[in-house]
Design an enzyme around this catalytic site. Sequence first.
Site, mmCIF file in Angstrom:
data_model
loop_
_atom_site.group_PDB
_atom_site.id
_atom_site.type_symbol
_atom_site.label_atom_id
_atom_site.label_comp_id
_atom_site.label_asym_id
_atom_site.label_seq_id
_atom_site.Cartn_x
_atom_site.Cartn_y
_atom_site.Cartn_z
ATOM 1 N N ASP A 20 0.583 -1.027 0.168
ATOM 2 C CA ASP A 20 0.137 -0.112 -0.038
ATOM 3 C C ASP A 20 0.964 1.394 0.072
ATOM 4 O OD1 ASP A 20 -2.701 -0.905 -0.412
ATOM 5 O OD2 ASP A 20 -2.567 -1.481 2.026
ATOM 6 N N ASP A 76 -5.626 -4.219 -6.214
ATOM 7 C CA ASP A 76 -5.332 -2.921 -5.679
ATOM 8 C C ASP A 76 -4.130 -2.733 -5.962
ATOM 9 O OD1 ASP A 76 -7.159 -4.969 -4.365
ATOM 10 O OD2 ASP A 76 -7.656 -3.710 -2.826
HETATM 11 N N1 GLY Z 1 -7.104 -1.754 -0.981
HETATM 12 C C1 GLY Z 1 -8.172 -2.195 -0.354
HETATM 13 C C2 GLY Z 1 -9.396 -1.966 -0.821
HETATM 14 O O1 GLY Z 1 -9.739 -1.494 -1.962
HETATM 15 O O2 GLY Z 1 -10.394 -1.858 0.112
#
Ligand code: GLY
Length: 407
Positions: free
Chosen positions: A123, A184
């Site tokens: 992330d 993601d």
């Molecule tokens: N990256 C986690 C989501 O999109 O909830």
Amino acid sequence: MKTKKLWAGLGLCLLASCMASESELDVDKELDYCDNQVNRTLTELRGAEGGSIDYTLAPRNIMDSLDTWHCRKTTKDEWCNGFWPGILWYDYEATGDEKIKAEAEKFTAPLEFLSRTPAFDHDLGFLVFCSYGNGYRLTHNPAYKQVILNTADTLATLFNPRVGTILSWPRNVQMYGGHNTIMDNMINLEMLLWASKNGGDPRLADIAISHADKTMKYQFRPDYTSYHVAVYDTLTGEFIKGVTHQGYADNTMWARGQAWAIYGYTMMYRETKADRYLDFAQKVADVYLNRLPADYVPYWDFEAPGIPNAPRDASAAAVVASALLELSTYLPAKKGGTKYKEAAIRMLISLSSDTYQSRNSKPSFLMHSTGHWPGKSEIDASIIYADYYYIEALMRLKKLEEGKPIV
Ligand code: GLY
């Protein structure tokens, strides 16, 4: 700003391009709305006494039954704390308000430690590119650039060359039975590509391209809908299985996962100019667009139980609106340019309606996002990343109509 007159013209133009929706979008008005909500949030964060803000806490969500932000501490495992400073940077860009810039700087600063801390997970792009990335884009502060470059190197430590992708969740290797890559993660490739072109290691681009190509090959079904998670053999790199984490079932289209794919492959085309990404972005966008409900805001999963009464995901709509505005600029009008732009505008019209905007009820921009339905968290809530991609999409549309580059 160049002002109201220009925006009156834009309003007409958007009205013309949206006749079918019998509605109109006044981008200037919606950006003013965002600025108002930003200032309400800052007032709330100062507290009843109007005291000083704790800049290590950032707004994360407002549940449907509540009207004030739940904030989270900036730590290595809180993935959303780059979005609020990113919103402040976009609001500064929209308004030129130096007070907002000062707040953007103060909320950006606590994320600096990520550039000198081992990677917790993938992330880092959400965290550092939304905050420092937008900050650098607007200020050219060399210290910001160094934070981005260092964080890109950190993200690259999660790349497994035997697999060819980044390990998204190191903590979940045992749970999934292998190297896991989540959809993601496509968004976080942007920081690698940017770094490779701005003084960082050129091999960061190779990592991003390898990740995008392997994901394209294995993380989609034949109809171009995506698996949230791809699991690979850590040693051989062989694809083991596609499963879900936040979607309804392994074989259904989780709305935000598909949104990340649309945004991610559009961005890959921007950064590489490789036609395979442009082609793929259209394929993953088309399957999403063809299955949307009438208001262009998806249910949280395209096969969610209880449709048409299932919760929506406004965040997916905001991500896709932003992505499609960009995608539209890479295609001639008759080959998708107009189609994708109009779809994006329809999404923004819905999101800007009283069904989705929080307005006086809460200081967020939007309501009705779904974070993690299987985990029973953030269902039908205001979530900070929905607001981030909403203001980003409005800014992109503003620039598009002014004939400026949108990214
Ligand atoms: N990256 C986690 C989501 O999109 O909830």
